[in-house]
Design a protein around this motif. Structure first.
Motif, PDB file in Angstrom:
ATOM      1  N   PRO A 192       0.843  -1.197   0.000  1.00  0.00           N
ATOM      2  CA  PRO A 192       0.000   0.000   0.000  1.00  0.00           C
ATOM      3  C   PRO A 192       0.882   1.251   0.000  1.00  0.00           C
ATOM      4  CG  PRO A 192      -0.692  -1.552   1.718  1.00  0.00           C
ATOM      5  CD  PRO A 192       0.624  -2.037   1.194  1.00  0.00           C
ATOM      6  N   ILE A 193       0.376   2.345  -0.561  1.00  0.00           N
ATOM      7  CA  ILE A 193       1.193   3.563  -0.625  1.00  0.00           C
ATOM      8  C   ILE A 193       1.509   4.093   0.773  1.00  0.00           C
ATOM      9  CG2 ILE A 193       0.439   4.254  -2.929  1.00  0.00           C
ATOM     10  CD1 ILE A 193      -1.530   6.163  -1.631  1.00  0.00           C
ATOM     11  N   SER A 194       0.716   3.698   1.767  1.00  0.00           N
ATOM     12  CA  SER A 194       0.972   4.147   3.136  1.00  0.00           C
ATOM     13  C   SER A 194       2.070   3.338   3.835  1.00  0.00           C
ATOM     14  CB  SER A 194      -0.311   4.049   3.962  1.00  0.00           C
ATOM     15  OG  SER A 194      -0.791   2.704   3.971  1.00  0.00           O
ATOM     16  N   SER A 195       2.508   2.240   3.213  1.00  0.00           N
ATOM     17  CA  SER A 195       3.495   1.369   3.840  1.00  0.00           C
ATOM     18  C   SER A 195       4.889   2.007   3.812  1.00  0.00           C
ATOM     19  CB  SER A 195       3.540   0.020   3.136  1.00  0.00           C
ATOM     20  OG  SER A 195       4.598  -0.784   3.633  1.00  0.00           O
ATOM     21  N   SER A 196       5.656   1.766   4.865  1.00  0.00           N
ATOM     22  CA  SER A 196       7.033   2.244   4.923  1.00  0.00           C
ATOM     23  C   SER A 196       8.030   1.214   4.397  1.00  0.00           C
ATOM     24  CB  SER A 196       7.406   2.613   6.361  1.00  0.00           C
ATOM     25  OG  SER A 196       7.314   1.466   7.201  1.00  0.00           O
TER      26      SER A 196
END
Length: 328
Positions: A192-196
């Motif tokens: 996901p784009i929110s993942s680091s």
């Protein structure tokens, strides 16, 4: 509005009604997020890719060059000039070539929701084989198979050939035959784009999804970072699990991941490639004439620009086609 007011009043009355004795408090009711059928979190070793049968013993010589295939004997014969008694003549007698494909990998092999037709890079490549056999790309019967079903479908004679993002490796050579490489893929990671997470190294102890029976799943299980492999039947199932927060990442070949990103812009591909995934067309063993024929067709598709045109249609600006390698 006049119709809406009585409805709102009725809802208000329902909301104010006393809770039946024994009913759970409203705050304790929670939705259960469904999982795709056969989604499995793998905590032990993966089953061997090579059945324990005499006909499926890995060839030690394969390790030197797993992608080397059978050399064409010349240009492919014309559709009306197939050698008598050849595998190609037998297929022509059936009136169609039966091809195992995917319908869940957007851009590679998928079913168009409007037309209902199968489309994608692999589908167009399969049609080129039908065109070489019959002079007609529509003389083809598609049979949808999962990653896990590809080898059984070939060994049981359910299909003549599989064109389905299938990585060439020595374990599989012990069970089926392969063409030369028709697409060079590499395994990466989708999050996901929110993942680091910046790649597979950051996913130790995290759930990473791949298709059951794929080389991608085996690569995840073998990675030193020790991610937790989660297997599903189809790549679209991985996307569902990622969207529901039931896995932390998906890892497979870059063209498959590109198709998933196209379906969900809230995902992104991260990290460097960590495994080479050379795709070959697969055949039942014992049909070397058909392997040589298909390799001759692939030689032509590389040389006349057809391969580049198909790549441009589905995957963007084409690189140089994969260089063929032959063992005899």
């Amino acid at each position: 509005m006049r119709r809406l007011v009585p409805a709102l009043a009725l809802l208000a009355c329902v909301a104010c009604a006393p809770v039946p004795s024994g009913a759970p408090p409203i705050g304790d009711v929670s939705a259960v997020v469904p999982r795709p059928v056969d989604a499995t979190e793998l905590t032990g070793p993966l089953p061997s890719a090579v059945p324990n049968t005499p006909s499926a013993v890995p060839d030690p010589a394969c390790a030197a060059n797993p992608t080397a295939s059978r050399r064409p004997t010349g240009p492919p014969p014309a559709p009306d000039a197939m050698p008598a008694g050849s595998t190609m003549a037998t297929i022509r007698d059936k009136g169609r070539v039966v091809v195992g494909v995917d319908q869940n990998a957007y851009l590679m092999g998928f079913r168009d929701p409007v037309s209902g037709e199968l489309e994608g890079f692999d589908i167009d490549m399969a049609r080129e084989i039908a065109k070489a056999l019959f002079g007609d790309p529509t003389r083809i019967q598609f049979r949808v198979v999962s990653s896990e079903q590809r080898i059984p479908a070939l060994r049981q004679g359910d299909v003549d050939i599989v064109v389905r993002t299938m990585t060439i490796n020595c374990d599989r050579w012990a069970q089926v035959d392969f063409s030369t490489v028709y697409y060079q893929a590499d395994q990466r990671v989708l999050v996901p784009i929110s993942s680091s997470a910046a790649g597979i190294d950051a996913l130790g102890g995290k759930r990473v999804c791949a298709s059951k029976g794929s080389s991608s799943l085996a690569n995840i299980a073998a990675h030193p970072a020790k991610p937790i492999p989660v297997s599903v039947p189809y790549w679209s199932d991985c996307l569902v699990l990622l969207q529901q927060g039931q896995v932390d990442a998906i890892s497979t070949d870059n063209p498959i991941l590109a198709g998933l990103v196209a379906q969900d812009p809230f995902t992104r591909i991260v990290g460097e490639p960590f495994a080479a995934e050379p795709y070959g067309m697969a055949f039942p063993q014992g049909h070397e004439d058909f392997v040589r024929f298909v390799n001759a067709v692939l030689e032509r598709l590389r040389a006349d620009g057809t391969w580049a045109s198909i790549h441009r249609r589905w995957l963007g600006a084409p690189p140089a086609p994969p260089t063929p390698s032959y063992r005899d």
